[in-house]
Design a protein around this motif. Sequence first.
Motif, PDB file in Angstrom:
ATOM      1  N   VAL A  41      75.665 -62.607 -57.643  1.00 20.42           N
ATOM      2  CA  VAL A  41      76.336 -61.547 -58.403  1.00 20.42           C
ATOM      3  C   VAL A  41      77.822 -61.877 -58.560  1.00 20.42           C
ATOM      4  O   VAL A  41      78.391 -61.706 -59.645  1.00 20.42           O
ATOM      5  CB  VAL A  41      76.141 -60.180 -57.711  1.00 20.42           C
ATOM      6  CG1 VAL A  41      76.978 -59.100 -58.392  1.00 20.42           C
ATOM      7  CG2 VAL A  41      74.679 -59.799 -57.703  1.00 20.42           C
TER       8      VAL A  41
ATOM      9  N   ALA B 119      73.884 -53.350 -63.590  1.00 21.15           N
ATOM     10  CA  ALA B 119      73.783 -52.651 -62.304  1.00 21.15           C
ATOM     11  C   ALA B 119      72.430 -52.919 -61.653  1.00 21.15           C
ATOM     12  O   ALA B 119      72.343 -53.128 -60.434  1.00 21.15           O
ATOM     13  CB  ALA B 119      74.005 -51.152 -62.488  1.00 21.15           C
ATOM     14  N   GLU B 120      71.351 -52.942 -62.447  1.00 22.03           N
ATOM     15  CA  GLU B 120      70.034 -53.272 -61.898  1.00 22.03           C
ATOM     16  C   GLU B 120      70.015 -54.692 -61.337  1.00 22.03           C
ATOM     17  O   GLU B 120      69.390 -54.951 -60.317  1.00 22.03           O
ATOM     18  CB  GLU B 120      68.957 -53.134 -62.968  1.00 22.03           C
ATOM     19  CG  GLU B 120      68.630 -51.710 -63.339  1.00 22.03           C
ATOM     20  CD  GLU B 120      67.591 -51.635 -64.458  1.00 22.03           C
ATOM     21  OE1 GLU B 120      67.085 -52.693 -64.897  1.00 22.03           O
ATOM     22  OE2 GLU B 120      67.296 -50.512 -64.881  1.00 22.03           O
ATOM     23  N   TYR B 121      70.690 -55.604 -62.025  1.00 23.13           N
ATOM     24  CA  TYR B 121      70.744 -56.995 -61.566  1.00 23.13           C
ATOM     25  C   TYR B 121      71.637 -57.139 -60.330  1.00 23.13           C
ATOM     26  O   TYR B 121      71.306 -57.858 -59.382  1.00 23.13           O
ATOM     27  CB  TYR B 121      71.277 -57.886 -62.701  1.00 23.13           C
ATOM     28  CG  TYR B 121      71.749 -59.238 -62.250  1.00 23.13           C
ATOM     29  CD1 TYR B 121      70.843 -60.236 -61.909  1.00 23.13           C
ATOM     30  CD2 TYR B 121      73.103 -59.516 -62.149  1.00 23.13           C
ATOM     31  CE1 TYR B 121      71.278 -61.477 -61.482  1.00 23.13           C
ATOM     32  CE2 TYR B 121      73.553 -60.753 -61.730  1.00 23.13           C
ATOM     33  CZ  TYR B 121      72.641 -61.733 -61.394  1.00 23.13           C
ATOM     34  OH  TYR B 121      73.060 -62.956 -60.974  1.00 23.13           O
ATOM     35  N   ALA B 122      72.780 -56.456 -60.320  1.00 24.25           N
ATOM     36  CA  ALA B 122      73.801 -56.691 -59.301  1.00 24.25           C
ATOM     37  C   ALA B 122      73.549 -55.969 -57.988  1.00 24.25           C
ATOM     38  O   ALA B 122      74.075 -56.381 -56.956  1.00 24.25           O
ATOM     39  CB  ALA B 122      75.166 -56.271 -59.843  1.00 24.25           C
ATOM     40  N   LEU B 123      72.786 -54.927 -58.002  1.00 22.13           N
ATOM     41  CA  LEU B 123      72.580 -54.158 -56.771  1.00 22.13           C
ATOM     42  C   LEU B 123      71.220 -54.482 -56.187  1.00 22.13           C
ATOM     43  O   LEU B 123      70.222 -54.445 -56.897  1.00 22.13           O
ATOM     44  CB  LEU B 123      72.711 -52.664 -57.043  1.00 22.13           C
ATOM     45  CG  LEU B 123      74.088 -52.244 -57.555  1.00 22.13           C
ATOM     46  CD1 LEU B 123      74.081 -50.775 -57.915  1.00 22.13           C
ATOM     47  CD2 LEU B 123      75.180 -52.538 -56.554  1.00 22.13           C
ATOM     48  N   PRO B 124      71.120 -54.792 -54.959  1.00 17.83           N
ATOM     49  CA  PRO B 124      72.151 -54.928 -53.930  1.00 17.83           C
ATOM     50  C   PRO B 124      72.964 -56.210 -54.134  1.00 17.83           C
ATOM     51  O   PRO B 124      72.491 -57.177 -54.724  1.00 17.83           O
ATOM     52  CB  PRO B 124      71.365 -54.976 -52.627  1.00 17.83           C
ATOM     53  CG  PRO B 124      70.033 -55.524 -53.011  1.00 17.83           C
ATOM     54  CD  PRO B 124      69.785 -55.068 -54.421  1.00 17.83           C
ATOM     55  N   LEU B 125      74.181 -56.207 -53.593  1.00 11.13           N
ATOM     56  CA  LEU B 125      75.087 -57.339 -53.774  1.00 11.13           C
ATOM     57  C   LEU B 125      74.561 -58.584 -53.061  1.00 11.13           C
ATOM     58  O   LEU B 125      74.018 -58.512 -51.959  1.00 11.13           O
ATOM     59  CB  LEU B 125      76.477 -56.990 -53.234  1.00 11.13           C
ATOM     60  CG  LEU B 125      77.241 -55.931 -54.021  1.00 11.13           C
ATOM     61  CD1 LEU B 125      78.570 -55.637 -53.341  1.00 11.13           C
ATOM     62  CD2 LEU B 125      77.478 -56.392 -55.435  1.00 11.13           C
ATOM     63  N   ARG B 126      74.729 -59.724 -53.713  1.00  7.64           N
ATOM     64  CA  ARG B 126      74.352 -61.023 -53.151  1.00  7.64           C
ATOM     65  C   ARG B 126      75.284 -62.074 -53.757  1.00  7.64           C
ATOM     66  O   ARG B 126      76.011 -61.784 -54.711  1.00  7.64           O
ATOM     67  CB  ARG B 126      72.874 -61.323 -53.405  1.00  7.64           C
ATOM     68  CG  ARG B 126      72.465 -61.219 -54.832  1.00  7.64           C
ATOM     69  CD  ARG B 126      70.935 -61.196 -54.980  1.00  7.64           C
ATOM     70  NE  ARG B 126      70.572 -61.222 -56.371  1.00  7.64           N
ATOM     71  CZ  ARG B 126      70.610 -60.194 -57.194  1.00  7.64           C
ATOM     72  NH1 ARG B 126      70.984 -59.019 -56.742  1.00  7.64           N
ATOM     73  NH2 ARG B 126      70.263 -60.316 -58.446  1.00  7.64           N
TER      74      ARG B 126
END
Length: 181
Positions: free
Chosen positions: A34, A24-31
Amino acid sequence: MKIARALLALPGLAALAWGAVLFAEYALPLRPEVFRTVGWLVGGPLLNDALIAPLTALLGFALARLLPPRWKTPVITGTVITGVLAILAFPLLWRPYGTPPMPGLHDTNPTLGLALTLAAVWLAVLLTALRPRVVPPITSVVPPITRDAPPDTRDAPARTPTDRTGTPPDPPGAQTDRPSY
């Protein structure tokens, strides 16, 4: 037993939760990266479950039917190891630098490495299948060993007779100071 299973499951669930937090830390915000990561995380198990595992199982089943008993176990083992190695080598074979760089990993040819590893696996399969049997095959002459059956003592060494004192007799031709009765 249920408590032991629950205690064994707790560390796995904790690791799963920690992995979800890190993702979740890696994926947010979406890009865009991801979505590629999600595709890789979902696609790998789907590719394994839909293609590699069924092919390995079908090949193992066919080989178990076709091969003589001496070759079954080594060849099926070699087939499973080949499938696992294919899964592990797939990222490097699919595209160059398919994994995060590690010292020494990208200095080699992954195709050659996979080919040499598979050659070693199948050489071991061949040597295992061709080795002489250490244990003779089971025949119908000897009764099967079961827990309820008394032990079979036909091959056990015979007990030596003892005299009244409990000591075994002297071997034939031995010099003794004792008178014989």
